[in-house]
Design a protein around this motif. Structure first.
Motif, short mmCIF file in Angstrom:
data_model
loop_
_atom_site.label_atom_id
_atom_site.label_comp_id
_atom_site.label_asym_id
_atom_site.label_seq_id
_atom_site.Cartn_x
_atom_site.Cartn_y
_atom_site.Cartn_z
N ARG A 119 5.25 -2.36 -8.07
CA ARG A 119 4.43 -2.19 -6.87
C ARG A 119 4.26 -3.49 -6.11
O ARG A 119 4.26 -3.51 -4.88
N ARG B 85 7.46 -3.06 3.22
CA ARG B 85 6.68 -1.83 3.39
C ARG B 85 6.57 -1.47 4.87
O ARG B 85 6.80 -0.32 5.25
N ASN C 153 4.49 4.65 1.72
CA ASN C 153 4.05 3.30 2.07
C ASN C 153 2.80 3.30 2.94
O ASN C 153 2.49 2.31 3.58
N HIS D 99 -6.05 -0.55 -4.37
CA HIS D 99 -4.66 -0.65 -4.84
C HIS D 99 -4.27 -2.11 -5.10
O HIS D 99 -3.78 -2.45 -6.19
#
Length: 675
Positions: A443, A451, A11, A22
């Motif tokens: 994701r 996270r 994470n 990302h």
């Protein structure tokens, strides 16, 4: 003071660029999936049906407004009886005569008024569109939200985030400490809630409040905001939905906080509209000037209507300046008479006056908005709207994000980059954010809260006392999802159905808080043609009988909720449900509660397939909506293929009651004698 460093490498992000890359990819994938969703829905639903769900508007009158908004062609689409819809400024839409997939022209909504849309096109729309008597507009993609997510990522990329980036990436330090509280604004807070408030006020730059069902995370967040206001901090409160924002804001307004709610008034609780930005701006001293300017604009427009509008087919390729020059010397050209050119010139002159007045109006409104926001102790809005131009240059001491586990990370980032520190509240053991893209799902479903709580576990506290449900309803969820740490408050631990029944109940109406009705391998599950969802006619019949039994016994329909994980089962049950009974998916019931809940699990097959019932967070939400009585309808044989459901059935056999189909419908599904 304790310092905590991020751990948990899966994470972590080691550079700003890695983080931005990302999440930019995931935002683009989700945007693409949303476009595809709307295209599929346009193919599947009629225009009327799509209008009913708020993603299309029919019977709009078009009027070409000329060029504006950066040399784009503007079309006004108006309707006096505008229905409720989801179309917002910045959304990409399809405009058509009724067949959006065959002839729809792609445009961007630059203004969504109460009775009109202004839609901008990069090129001039075709003649058939401009000459049509009625047009249809279809939502194509909610683009403004995606643009704001990408804008927040740009803040990270360019180093403009106010929130410390190392902590966001998971490689920084979080200082965890309790700050003493001088006075409590809500004296009813329990000891754990008070500890959460003290930690939220003493920790920097992040604290996470983990709030299982019914534990009061919203009132805890409200106390955090009140304490921050007490020490003269400027606070931004957000959530992914308007409802969650208003639930928190309602508590604060009742306590006298000077708050401003940014958002469309139609989507704000009626009792909170008095603190909406629109209403507060209208109450400023300078707003009288706005009204006067608008009145002047209307007068000029009336005079303008008497002149010839220089539409493209009229001006014959002439620019505004050329028309003005020819009119000044009384010359005609290209088949245009001098008198016609002079009329067009007067129209242009009047339009320039209107444009100048609009400039004055925007300036006054902008100043009024700035004054209102500067005077506010708390600004409240959705995550997405916190990225609007109203807050572009504002910096907050604290951002409080409620229901943070229901928002994707890029959504939560929008308010976060505007605040020096943040407190988030949520429950990552309940449903994750809704993600359409299968490619991005695994994701993007991990919220920022989930996270960061894995990276900074010491910068969090779980609320433990729940105020919603009977302890027997709570117990299984508490053990399975919360390590056995949940406690039922004495005010709810023994609440039962007979408390709200006019007379004594028996059998299915007794005071056993949790009941399982076993269809016993009836295998009533099926799929409709072209549907990915599932339905179960046997369970629908059982639910109908339970509803009849409950309401006949005197339970108000408003106290009953029916939920199912599957859309098609919800549709099937809703057809026969009595008025007042809410029938929704599990996702639609998150954050809600009812005195009585009937849960239809649907899956019943020889192979033991349970599909997305395997997402145990959905089960957690489903079994924690009921306060006094929970009925679960399902097939024990199919459900037992999954260990958690097998454990649930054992728990009910031990602590609740199990009934068969015959117990509910009678031996042949008859009159249900004995209920």
């Amino acid at each position: 003071m304790n310092f905590r460093t991020g751990t948990g490498s899966s994470n972590l992000f080691y550079t700003d660029a890695q983080y931005v890359r990302h999440f930019s990819e995931l935002v683009h994938l989700e945007r693409k999936a949303q476009v595809e969703f709307h295209l599929r829905e346009i193919r599947r639903l009629s225009g009327r049906a799509r209008e009913r769900v708020g993603r299309a508007v029919l019977n709009l009158r078009p009027k070409y407004e000329g060029v504006g908004f950066g040399s784009r062609h503007i079309l006004r689409l108006s309707r006096a009886d505008m229905p409720e819809h989801e179309i917002r400024n910045g959304d990409v839409v399809l405009v058509s005569r009724g067949s959006p997939l065959k002839e729809g022209q792609t445009g961007t909504v630059v203004e969504a008024g109460a009775r009109y849309f202004l839609v901008a096109f990069d090129a001039k729309p075709p003649r058939w569109l401009l000459s049509a008597k009625k047009l249809r507009i279809d939502l194509y993609v909610n683009d403004i939200t995606f643009q704001r997510m990408l804008g927040a990522l740009k803040f990270v990329e360019t180093g403009r985030s106010v929130f410390p980036l190392p902590v966001l990436l998971g490689t920084g330090h979080v200082e965890v400490d309790e700050e003493p509280v001088g006075r409590w604004f809500n004296a009813a807070l329990n000891d754990v809630q008070r500890t959460a408030v003290r930690l939220a006020m003493g920790s920097s730059p992040l604290f996470l409040i983990h709030g299982p069902p019914g534990t009061g995370k919203t009132i805890t967040c409200a106390e955090v905001v009140m304490q921050a206001v007490e020490r003269d901090e400027r606070v931004l409160i957000t959530a992914d939905s308007n409802t969650a924002v208003d639930n928190l804001l309602e508590v604060l307004v009742k306590r006298g906080v000077r708050a401003v709610r940014i958002g469309h008034p139609a989507r704000i609780y009626p009792d909170l509209r008095r603190v909406s930005l629109d209403v507060l701006v209208e109450s400023t001293p300078r707003y009288r000037e706005v009204l006067e300017i608008r009145a002047e604009i209307e007068k000029i427009r009336a005079r303008q209507e008497e002149q010839t509008r220089p539409a493209p087919q009229k001006r014959r390729g002439l620019s505004d300046e050329q028309i003005m020059e020819l009119a000044a010397v009384g010359r005609g050209t290209r088949g245009l008479e001098p008198r016609e050119l002079q009329s067009m010139a007067r129209w242009i002159e009047l339009q320039r006056k209107i444009d100048a007045l609009y400039g004055d109006l925007r300036s006054i409104v902008s100043e009024a908005i700035s004054d209102v926001l500067e005077n506010a102790q708390v600004v409240a809005t959705t995550n997405s709207t916190s990225g609007s131009e109203f807050l572009r240059d504002m910096v907050f001491d604290l951002a409080v994000v409620d229901e943070a586990t229901q928002a994707t990370e890029p959504s939560t980032l929008i308010p976060l980059v505007r605040a020096r520190r943040a407190v988030m509240a949520g429950d990552h053991r309940q449903l994750p954010p809704t993600v359409i893209s299968m490619e991005a799902k695994t994701r993007l479903e991990i919220s920022m809260f989930e996270r960061l709580i894995s990276v900074y576990p010491d910068a969090s506290l779980m609320l433990r006392v729940q105020y919603r449900m009977n302890r027997k309803i709570m117990e299984f969820s508490g053990r399975r999802f919360y390590g056995g740490k949940l406690i039922a408050h004495e005010s709810v631990r023994d609440i039962v159905l007979s408390d709200i029944l006019p007379g004594p109940g028996r059998d299915l109406l007794d005071d056993t808080p949790i009941v399982f009705i076993d269809t016993g391998g009836a295998h009533g599950e099926r799929q409709r043609h072209c549907s990915k969802s599932h339905e179960n006619w046997m369970e629908a019949v059982i639910v109908g009988r339970l509803l009849d039994t409950l309401i006949s016994a005197g339970i108000s329909p408003e106290h009953i909720g029916v939920i199912s994980p599957y859309d098609d089962q919800v549709t099937l049950i809703r057809r026969g449900a009595p008025e007042g009974v809410e029938v929704k998916t599990v996702d639609g019931f998150q954050g809600r509660e009812k005195e009585v809940i009937i849960l239809s699990l649907v899956r019943s097959n020889e192979e033991g397939r349970i599909g997305f019932l395997r997402d145990l967070r959905r089960l957690n939400v489903a079994i924690t909506r009921a306060r006094r009585k929970l009925y679960i309808v399902g097939d024990s044989t199919t459900l037992s293929s999954e260990e958690t459901y097998k454990d649930l059935l054992k728990y009910i056999a031990s602590e609740g009651r199990v009934f068969t189909v015959d117990d509910v419908l009678g031996p042949t599904g008859g009159d249900g004698a004995g209920l």
